[in-house]
Write an enzyme that holds these catalytic residues in place. Structure first.
Site, short mmCIF file in Angstrom:
data_model
loop_
_atom_site.label_atom_id
_atom_site.label_comp_id
_atom_site.label_asym_id
_atom_site.label_seq_id
_atom_site.Cartn_x
_atom_site.Cartn_y
_atom_site.Cartn_z
N CYS A 203 7.64 -10.33 -12.77
CA CYS A 203 6.55 -11.05 -12.26
C CYS A 203 5.13 -10.39 -12.67
O CYS A 203 4.51 -10.69 -13.43
CB CYS A 203 6.57 -11.28 -10.72
SG CYS A 203 8.07 -12.59 -10.45
N LEU B 234 0.73 -1.21 -0.14
CA LEU B 234 0.04 -0.06 -0.05
C LEU B 234 0.81 1.33 -0.01
O LEU B 234 0.61 2.34 0.59
CB LEU B 234 -1.04 0.12 1.17
CG LEU B 234 -2.19 -0.94 1.20
CD1 LEU B 234 -2.77 -0.92 2.68
CD2 LEU B 234 -3.10 -0.78 0.00
N GLY C 191 6.39 -2.89 -11.57
CA GLY C 191 7.31 -3.29 -12.70
C GLY C 191 7.85 -4.71 -12.44
O GLY C 191 7.37 -5.35 -11.54
#
Length: 435
Positions: free
Chosen positions: A263, A253, A260
Protein backbone atom coordinates in the site's frame (compact mmCIF):
# COMPACT_ATOMS: atom_id res chain seq x y z
CA UNK A 1 -27.83 -8.93 1.04
CA UNK A 2 -26.39 -10.75 -1.98
CA UNK A 3 -22.83 -9.66 -2.67
CA UNK A 4 -20.43 -10.50 -5.49
CA UNK A 5 -16.74 -9.71 -5.00
CA UNK A 6 -14.63 -9.54 -8.15
CA UNK A 7 -11.05 -10.50 -7.35
CA UNK A 8 -9.69 -12.86 -4.68
CA UNK A 9 -6.47 -11.05 -3.88
CA UNK A 10 -5.79 -9.72 -0.41
CA UNK A 11 -8.56 -7.10 -0.35
CA UNK A 12 -11.18 -9.17 -2.15
CA UNK A 13 -10.62 -12.32 -0.11
CA UNK A 14 -10.61 -10.56 3.26
CA UNK A 15 -13.59 -8.32 2.38
CA UNK A 16 -15.69 -11.13 0.93
CA UNK A 17 -15.00 -13.38 3.89
CA UNK A 18 -15.86 -10.68 6.41
CA UNK A 19 -19.07 -9.78 4.57
CA UNK A 20 -20.08 -13.44 4.84
CA UNK A 21 -19.29 -13.29 8.55
CA UNK A 22 -21.86 -10.48 8.75
CA UNK A 23 -24.42 -12.97 7.42
CA UNK A 24 -24.56 -11.79 3.80
CA UNK A 25 -24.60 -14.27 0.91
CA UNK A 26 -21.22 -13.75 -0.76
CA UNK A 27 -19.59 -15.18 -3.86
CA UNK A 28 -15.98 -14.28 -4.64
CA UNK A 29 -15.11 -14.42 -8.34
CA UNK A 30 -11.72 -14.79 -9.98
CA UNK A 31 -10.46 -15.67 -13.45
CA UNK A 32 -7.73 -17.84 -11.93
CA UNK A 33 -9.33 -21.30 -11.96
CA UNK A 34 -6.48 -22.84 -10.00
CA UNK A 35 -6.86 -20.33 -7.17
CA UNK A 36 -10.62 -20.86 -7.05
CA UNK A 37 -10.14 -24.63 -6.97
CA UNK A 38 -7.74 -24.26 -4.06
CA UNK A 39 -10.13 -21.99 -2.17
CA UNK A 40 -12.96 -24.45 -2.68
CA UNK A 41 -10.75 -27.10 -1.12
CA UNK A 42 -10.03 -24.84 1.86
CA UNK A 43 -6.54 -23.81 0.75
CA UNK A 44 -5.99 -20.09 1.44
CA UNK A 45 -3.35 -18.52 -0.85
CA UNK A 46 -2.28 -15.78 1.60
CA UNK A 47 -1.28 -15.74 5.25
CA UNK A 48 -3.51 -13.55 7.39
CA UNK A 49 -4.23 -14.43 11.02
CA UNK A 50 -7.80 -15.68 11.48
CA UNK A 51 -8.67 -15.76 7.78
CA UNK A 52 -8.39 -19.53 7.25
CA UNK A 53 -10.77 -20.32 10.10
CA UNK A 54 -13.29 -17.70 8.99
CA UNK A 55 -13.28 -18.98 5.41
CA UNK A 56 -13.79 -22.56 6.56
CA UNK A 57 -16.65 -21.57 8.88
CA UNK A 58 -18.59 -19.50 6.34
CA UNK A 59 -17.97 -21.92 3.49
CA UNK A 60 -19.51 -24.71 5.60
CA UNK A 61 -22.49 -22.52 6.48
CA UNK A 62 -23.06 -21.64 2.82
CA UNK A 63 -22.66 -17.90 3.26
CA UNK A 64 -19.34 -17.86 1.34
CA UNK A 65 -18.73 -19.35 -2.08
CA UNK A 66 -15.96 -19.13 -4.68
CA UNK A 67 -16.32 -19.35 -8.45
CA UNK A 68 -15.32 -18.16 -11.92
CA UNK A 69 -18.78 -17.40 -13.34
CA UNK A 70 -18.91 -13.60 -13.16
CA UNK A 71 -22.09 -13.27 -15.19
CA UNK A 72 -24.22 -15.38 -12.87
CA UNK A 73 -22.70 -13.85 -9.74
CA UNK A 74 -23.32 -10.28 -10.88
CA UNK A 75 -26.83 -10.92 -12.21
CA UNK A 76 -27.92 -12.21 -8.79
CA UNK A 77 -26.17 -9.54 -6.69
CA UNK A 78 -27.51 -6.49 -4.87
CA UNK A 79 -23.97 -5.12 -4.75
CA UNK A 80 -20.84 -5.94 -6.76
CA UNK A 81 -17.48 -5.07 -5.24
CA UNK A 82 -14.53 -4.55 -7.58
CA UNK A 83 -11.46 -5.70 -5.64
CA UNK A 84 -8.87 -6.30 -8.35
CA UNK A 85 -5.25 -5.18 -8.26
CA UNK A 86 -4.11 -1.62 -9.02
CA UNK A 87 -0.32 -1.98 -9.14
CA UNK A 88 2.01 0.88 -9.94
CA UNK A 89 2.31 1.30 -13.68
CA UNK A 90 5.81 0.82 -14.99
CA UNK A 91 7.54 4.03 -15.89
CA UNK A 92 5.33 6.71 -14.38
CA UNK A 93 4.14 5.54 -10.94
CA UNK A 94 0.47 5.92 -11.81
CA UNK A 95 -1.95 3.25 -10.65
CA UNK A 96 -2.61 0.67 -13.37
CA UNK A 97 -6.40 0.68 -13.70
CA UNK A 98 -6.65 -1.80 -16.56
CA UNK A 99 -7.96 -4.58 -14.26
CA UNK A 100 -10.60 -2.26 -12.79
CA UNK A 101 -11.84 -1.13 -16.19
CA UNK A 102 -11.81 -4.67 -17.56
CA UNK A 103 -13.90 -5.82 -14.60
CA UNK A 104 -16.33 -2.93 -15.18
CA UNK A 105 -16.82 -3.98 -18.81
CA UNK A 106 -17.62 -7.55 -17.79
CA UNK A 107 -19.93 -6.42 -15.00
CA UNK A 108 -21.87 -4.16 -17.37
CA UNK A 109 -22.93 -7.05 -19.56
CA UNK A 110 -24.25 -9.01 -16.57
CA UNK A 111 -26.27 -6.32 -14.77
CA UNK A 112 -29.95 -7.12 -14.21
CA UNK A 113 -32.15 -4.93 -12.00
CA UNK A 114 -30.83 -2.21 -9.72
CA UNK A 115 -27.24 -2.93 -8.63
CA UNK A 116 -24.68 -0.98 -6.64
CA UNK A 117 -21.22 -1.31 -8.20
CA UNK A 118 -18.55 -0.61 -5.59
CA UNK A 119 -14.86 0.12 -6.16
CA UNK A 120 -13.10 -1.51 -3.21
CA UNK A 121 -9.74 -1.38 -4.97
CA UNK A 122 -7.53 1.60 -4.17
CA UNK A 123 -8.01 3.93 -7.13
CA UNK A 124 -7.14 7.55 -8.01
CA UNK A 125 -9.69 10.35 -8.02
CA UNK A 126 -11.92 10.13 -11.07
CA UNK A 127 -11.87 6.34 -11.37
CA UNK A 128 -15.44 5.95 -10.14
CA UNK A 129 -16.72 8.37 -12.75
CA UNK A 130 -14.87 6.45 -15.45
CA UNK A 131 -16.28 3.13 -14.19
CA UNK A 132 -19.77 4.64 -14.41
CA UNK A 133 -19.07 5.79 -17.96
CA UNK A 134 -17.87 2.33 -18.97
CA UNK A 135 -20.95 0.69 -17.45
CA UNK A 136 -23.32 3.14 -19.12
CA UNK A 137 -21.65 2.87 -22.51
CA UNK A 138 -21.54 -0.93 -22.42
CA UNK A 139 -25.10 -1.31 -21.14
CA UNK A 140 -27.24 1.81 -21.65
CA UNK A 141 -30.32 0.14 -20.13
CA UNK A 142 -28.61 -0.87 -16.87
CA UNK A 143 -29.92 0.47 -13.56
CA UNK A 144 -26.97 1.05 -11.25
CA UNK A 145 -24.99 3.44 -9.07
CA UNK A 146 -21.22 3.47 -8.68
CA UNK A 147 -19.87 3.81 -5.15
CA UNK A 148 -16.36 4.18 -3.74
CA UNK A 149 -15.76 2.18 -0.55
CA UNK A 150 -12.00 2.20 0.14
CA UNK A 151 -10.49 -0.38 2.46
CA UNK A 152 -8.30 0.49 5.44
CA UNK A 153 -6.89 -2.93 6.28
CA UNK A 154 -3.55 -3.50 7.96
CA UNK A 155 -1.90 -6.69 6.82
CA UNK A 156 -1.61 -8.94 9.85
CA UNK A 157 -4.64 -7.34 11.50
CA UNK A 158 -7.09 -7.23 8.60
CA UNK A 159 -9.90 -9.24 10.21
CA UNK A 160 -9.99 -6.99 13.28
CA UNK A 161 -9.78 -3.88 11.08
CA UNK A 162 -12.73 -5.00 8.96
CA UNK A 163 -14.92 -6.23 11.81
CA UNK A 164 -14.17 -3.29 14.14
CA UNK A 165 -13.12 -0.38 11.92
CA UNK A 166 -12.52 3.20 13.03
CA UNK A 167 -14.92 4.29 10.27
CA UNK A 168 -16.40 3.18 6.97
CA UNK A 169 -16.07 5.63 4.06
CA UNK A 170 -18.77 5.38 1.39
CA UNK A 171 -18.49 7.60 -1.65
CA UNK A 172 -22.01 8.17 -2.92
CA UNK A 173 -24.68 10.83 -2.52
CA UNK A 174 -27.39 8.71 -4.21
CA UNK A 175 -30.18 7.72 -1.76
CA UNK A 176 -30.73 4.21 -3.19
CA UNK A 177 -27.02 3.42 -3.05
CA UNK A 178 -26.75 4.79 0.47
CA UNK A 179 -29.60 2.51 1.52
CA UNK A 180 -27.87 -0.58 0.10
CA UNK A 181 -24.51 0.30 1.63
CA UNK A 182 -26.12 1.03 4.99
CA UNK A 183 -27.74 -2.42 4.91
CA UNK A 184 -24.43 -4.09 4.06
CA UNK A 185 -22.63 -2.43 6.97
CA UNK A 186 -25.55 -2.52 9.43
CA UNK A 187 -23.87 -5.21 11.59
CA UNK A 188 -21.25 -2.60 12.55
CA UNK A 189 -23.93 -0.43 14.17
CA UNK A 190 -23.49 -2.60 17.27
CA UNK A 191 -20.12 -0.90 17.75
CA UNK A 192 -21.47 2.51 16.69
CA UNK A 193 -19.00 2.58 13.81
CA UNK A 194 -19.27 5.89 11.92
CA UNK A 195 -20.60 5.37 8.38
CA UNK A 196 -19.37 8.44 6.51
CA UNK A 197 -21.07 9.27 3.21
CA UNK A 198 -19.16 11.53 0.82
CA UNK A 199 -18.90 12.22 -2.89
CA UNK A 200 -17.09 9.69 -5.08
CA UNK A 201 -14.09 11.96 -5.40
CA UNK A 202 -13.79 12.61 -1.66
CA UNK A 203 -13.88 8.90 -0.82
CA UNK A 204 -11.24 8.08 -3.43
CA UNK A 205 -8.94 10.82 -2.17
CA UNK A 206 -9.49 9.92 1.51
CA UNK A 207 -7.84 6.54 1.00
CA UNK A 208 -4.72 8.00 -0.59
CA UNK A 209 -4.52 10.91 1.85
CA UNK A 210 -4.75 8.57 4.83
CA UNK A 211 -1.96 6.30 3.64
CA UNK A 212 0.24 9.24 2.65
CA UNK A 213 -0.18 10.78 6.09
CA UNK A 214 0.81 7.54 7.84
CA UNK A 215 3.79 7.13 5.51
CA UNK A 216 4.80 10.67 6.40
CA UNK A 217 4.68 9.87 10.13
CA UNK A 218 6.94 6.87 9.59
CA UNK A 219 9.38 8.90 7.53
CA UNK A 220 9.37 11.72 10.06
CA UNK A 221 10.27 9.50 13.01
CA UNK A 222 12.95 7.78 10.93
CA UNK A 223 14.59 11.13 10.26
CA UNK A 224 14.26 12.07 13.93
CA UNK A 225 15.97 8.76 14.76
CA UNK A 226 18.93 9.74 12.59
CA UNK A 227 19.13 13.06 14.40
CA UNK A 228 18.94 11.32 17.78
CA UNK A 229 22.00 9.27 16.91
CA UNK A 230 23.96 12.43 16.17
CA UNK A 231 22.98 14.36 19.33
CA UNK A 232 22.79 11.52 21.87
CA UNK A 233 19.01 11.41 22.30
CA UNK A 234 16.81 8.30 22.41
CA UNK A 235 14.21 8.20 19.66
CA UNK A 236 11.83 6.13 21.79
CA UNK A 237 11.75 8.81 24.45
CA UNK A 238 11.14 11.44 21.77
CA UNK A 239 8.42 9.35 20.11
CA UNK A 240 6.66 8.77 23.42
CA UNK A 241 6.93 12.43 24.29
CA UNK A 242 5.26 13.60 21.09
CA UNK A 243 2.92 10.61 20.77
CA UNK A 244 1.22 11.41 24.08
CA UNK A 245 0.04 14.63 22.48
CA UNK A 246 -3.48 13.70 21.35
CA UNK A 247 -3.10 15.91 18.31
CA UNK A 248 -0.25 13.67 17.12
CA UNK A 249 -0.93 10.19 18.52
CA UNK A 250 1.50 7.37 19.26
CA UNK A 251 0.87 5.08 16.29
CA UNK A 252 3.31 4.91 13.35
CA UNK A 253 6.09 6.54 15.39
CA UNK A 254 8.32 3.48 15.63
CA UNK A 255 11.65 3.88 13.80
CA UNK A 256 12.91 1.29 11.38
CA UNK A 257 14.36 0.60 7.94
CA UNK A 258 11.58 2.35 6.00
CA UNK A 259 8.05 1.47 4.97
CA UNK A 260 7.18 -1.20 2.42
CA UNK A 261 4.27 -3.47 1.56
CA UNK A 262 1.49 -3.37 -0.97
CA UNK A 263 0.00 0.00 0.00
CA UNK A 264 2.23 2.82 1.20
CA UNK A 265 4.85 2.80 -1.59
CA UNK A 266 2.27 2.34 -4.34
CA UNK A 267 -0.27 4.77 -2.92
CA UNK A 268 2.16 7.59 -2.20
CA UNK A 269 3.48 7.37 -5.76
CA UNK A 270 -0.03 7.33 -7.23
CA UNK A 271 -1.14 10.26 -5.07
CA UNK A 272 1.85 12.33 -6.12
CA UNK A 273 1.24 11.59 -9.78
CA UNK A 274 -2.41 12.58 -9.33
CA UNK A 275 -1.34 15.84 -7.74
CA UNK A 276 1.02 16.58 -10.60
CA UNK A 277 -1.67 15.89 -13.18
CA UNK A 278 -3.99 18.24 -11.28
CA UNK A 279 -1.25 20.91 -11.16
CA UNK A 280 -1.32 20.90 -7.36
CA UNK A 281 1.96 19.09 -6.58
CA UNK A 282 2.20 17.50 -3.12
CA UNK A 283 5.81 18.29 -2.30
CA UNK A 284 5.64 16.65 1.13
CA UNK A 285 4.57 13.35 -0.43
CA UNK A 286 7.30 13.60 -3.08
CA UNK A 287 9.89 14.10 -0.34
CA UNK A 288 8.56 11.18 1.71
CA UNK A 289 8.87 8.87 -1.31
CA UNK A 290 12.47 9.91 -1.95
CA UNK A 291 13.56 9.69 1.68
CA UNK A 292 12.03 6.24 2.14
CA UNK A 293 13.68 4.79 -0.96
CA UNK A 294 17.08 6.12 0.14
CA UNK A 295 16.58 4.86 3.68
CA UNK A 296 15.99 1.25 2.69
CA UNK A 297 19.13 1.24 0.61
CA UNK A 298 21.13 2.95 3.39
CA UNK A 299 20.39 0.17 5.89
CA UNK A 300 23.04 -2.02 4.27
CA UNK A 301 25.64 0.56 5.26
CA UNK A 302 24.77 0.04 8.93
CA UNK A 303 25.55 -3.65 8.56
CA UNK A 304 28.81 -2.94 6.77
CA UNK A 305 29.85 -0.48 9.48
CA UNK A 306 29.06 -3.03 12.20
CA UNK A 307 31.35 -5.49 10.41
CA UNK A 308 34.32 -3.08 10.50
CA UNK A 309 33.73 -1.77 6.99
CA UNK A 310 34.02 -5.01 5.03
CA UNK A 311 31.70 -7.91 4.23
CA UNK A 312 34.18 -9.89 2.18
CA UNK A 313 33.77 -13.56 3.05
CA UNK A 314 31.44 -12.67 5.94
CA UNK A 315 28.44 -14.82 6.82
CA UNK A 316 25.41 -12.70 7.71
CA UNK A 317 22.36 -14.15 9.48
CA UNK A 318 19.05 -12.41 8.74
CA UNK A 319 15.88 -12.78 10.76
CA UNK A 320 12.73 -11.44 9.12
CA UNK A 321 12.14 -10.89 5.40
CA UNK A 322 8.54 -9.68 5.05
CA UNK A 323 7.81 -5.95 5.20
CA UNK A 324 6.06 -6.42 8.57
CA UNK A 325 5.15 -9.30 10.91
CA UNK A 326 2.00 -11.45 10.64
CA UNK A 327 2.00 -11.48 6.85
CA UNK A 328 3.75 -13.37 4.06
CA UNK A 329 3.84 -10.23 1.90
CA UNK A 330 7.27 -9.43 0.46
CA UNK A 331 6.19 -6.50 -1.70
CA UNK A 332 8.68 -3.62 -1.40
CA UNK A 333 10.06 -5.06 1.83
CA UNK A 334 13.28 -3.39 3.02
CA UNK A 335 14.93 -6.81 2.85
CA UNK A 336 14.73 -6.64 -0.95
CA UNK A 337 17.02 -3.60 -0.89
CA UNK A 338 19.26 -4.62 2.00
CA UNK A 339 20.15 -8.24 1.17
CA UNK A 340 21.19 -7.78 -2.47
CA UNK A 341 23.53 -4.96 -1.42
CA UNK A 342 25.09 -7.11 1.30
CA UNK A 343 25.63 -9.87 -1.25
CA UNK A 344 27.10 -7.40 -3.73
CA UNK A 345 29.57 -6.33 -1.06
CA UNK A 346 30.80 -9.90 -0.57
CA UNK A 347 28.56 -11.38 2.13
CA UNK A 348 26.95 -14.80 2.25
CA UNK A 349 23.39 -14.57 3.54
CA UNK A 350 21.46 -17.14 5.56
CA UNK A 351 17.89 -16.10 6.36
CA UNK A 352 14.72 -17.18 8.11
CA UNK A 353 11.17 -15.80 8.19
CA UNK A 354 8.18 -17.55 9.80
CA UNK A 355 5.84 -17.03 6.82
CA UNK A 356 7.62 -15.21 4.00
CA UNK A 357 10.21 -17.65 2.71
CA UNK A 358 8.11 -19.17 -0.05
CA UNK A 359 7.77 -15.80 -1.75
CA UNK A 360 11.28 -14.70 -0.74
CA UNK A 361 12.82 -17.66 -2.56
CA UNK A 362 11.46 -16.25 -5.82
CA UNK A 363 12.97 -12.81 -5.17
CA UNK A 364 16.26 -13.53 -3.39
CA UNK A 365 17.86 -16.35 -5.35
CA UNK A 366 21.34 -15.99 -3.83
CA UNK A 367 20.13 -16.33 -0.24
CA UNK A 368 20.35 -19.58 1.70
CA UNK A 369 17.09 -20.14 3.59
CA UNK A 370 17.02 -21.90 6.95
CA UNK A 371 14.25 -23.66 8.85
CA UNK A 372 14.60 -21.87 12.19
CA UNK A 373 15.96 -18.74 13.84
CA UNK A 374 18.86 -20.54 15.43
CA UNK A 375 19.84 -22.41 12.27
CA UNK A 376 20.60 -19.09 10.60
CA UNK A 377 23.06 -18.14 13.36
CA UNK A 378 25.59 -20.93 13.03
CA UNK A 379 29.06 -19.43 12.52
CA UNK A 380 27.52 -16.05 11.60
CA UNK A 381 29.74 -12.97 11.64
CA UNK A 382 26.69 -10.77 12.28
CA UNK A 383 22.95 -11.03 12.86
CA UNK A 384 20.58 -8.54 11.18
CA UNK A 385 17.02 -8.22 12.51
CA UNK A 386 14.77 -6.81 9.76
CA UNK A 387 11.19 -7.79 10.73
CA UNK A 388 9.89 -7.78 14.31
CA UNK A 389 8.12 -11.14 14.41
CA UNK A 390 7.15 -12.10 17.98
CA UNK A 391 9.38 -15.16 17.97
CA UNK A 392 12.42 -12.92 17.50
CA UNK A 393 11.60 -10.85 20.59
CA UNK A 394 12.74 -13.39 23.16
CA UNK A 395 15.66 -15.24 21.61
CA UNK A 396 17.90 -17.16 24.02
CA UNK A 397 20.77 -14.69 23.87
CA UNK A 398 23.28 -17.06 25.44
CA UNK A 399 22.45 -19.60 22.74
CA UNK A 400 22.63 -16.90 20.08
CA UNK A 401 26.09 -15.88 21.24
CA UNK A 402 27.32 -19.48 21.39
CA UNK A 403 26.20 -20.14 17.81
CA UNK A 404 27.69 -17.02 16.26
CA UNK A 405 31.28 -16.67 15.17
CA UNK A 406 31.25 -12.99 16.16
CA UNK A 407 28.63 -11.52 18.56
CA UNK A 408 27.52 -8.63 16.32
CA UNK A 409 23.84 -7.69 16.08
CA UNK A 410 22.31 -5.01 13.87
CA UNK A 411 18.75 -4.51 15.10
CA UNK A 412 16.77 -2.49 12.55
CA UNK A 413 13.55 -2.72 14.61
CA UNK A 414 14.91 -1.94 18.09
CA UNK A 415 13.62 -5.21 19.50
CA UNK A 416 16.21 -5.38 22.28
CA UNK A 417 17.54 -3.04 24.96
CA UNK A 418 21.04 -1.71 24.20
CA UNK A 419 22.21 -1.95 27.83
CA UNK A 420 21.09 -5.58 28.12
CA UNK A 421 22.81 -6.48 24.87
CA UNK A 422 26.07 -4.83 25.89
CA UNK A 423 25.92 -6.63 29.23
CA UNK A 424 25.55 -9.92 27.34
CA UNK A 425 28.72 -9.18 25.40
CA UNK A 426 27.20 -8.23 22.03
CA UNK A 427 28.38 -5.46 19.76
CA UNK A 428 24.88 -4.10 19.32
CA UNK A 429 23.66 -1.50 16.85
CA UNK A 430 20.07 -0.17 16.68
CA UNK A 431 18.09 2.77 15.30
CA UNK A 432 18.04 6.20 16.93
CA UNK A 433 19.30 5.18 20.38
CA UNK A 434 22.58 5.79 22.25
CA UNK A 435 24.78 2.82 21.54
Amino acid sequence: MRIAVIGTGYVGLVSGTCFSEFGHDVICIDTDETKIARLNKGEVPIFEPGLQAMIEKNSRSGYLKFGTDLETAVSNADAVFIAVGTPSRRGDGQADLSYVYSAATEIAAALTGYTVVVTKSTVPVGTGREVARILREANPEADFDVVSNPEFLREGAAIEDFMRPDRVIVGTLEPRAQEVMSAIYRPLSLFQTPLVFTSLESAELTKYAGNAFLATKITFINEIADLCEKVGADVHDVARGIGLDRRIGAKFLHPGPGFGGSCFPKDTRALFETSMAAEAPLQIVETVIGINEKRKKAMATRVIDACDGSLTDKRIAVLGLTFKPNTDDMRESPSLDILPELIRRGATIRAYDPEGMSEARKLLEEVEFCDSSYATLEEADALVLITEWNEFRALDLDRVKSLMKTPVIVDLRNIYDPHDMTAKGFAYSSIGRPQ
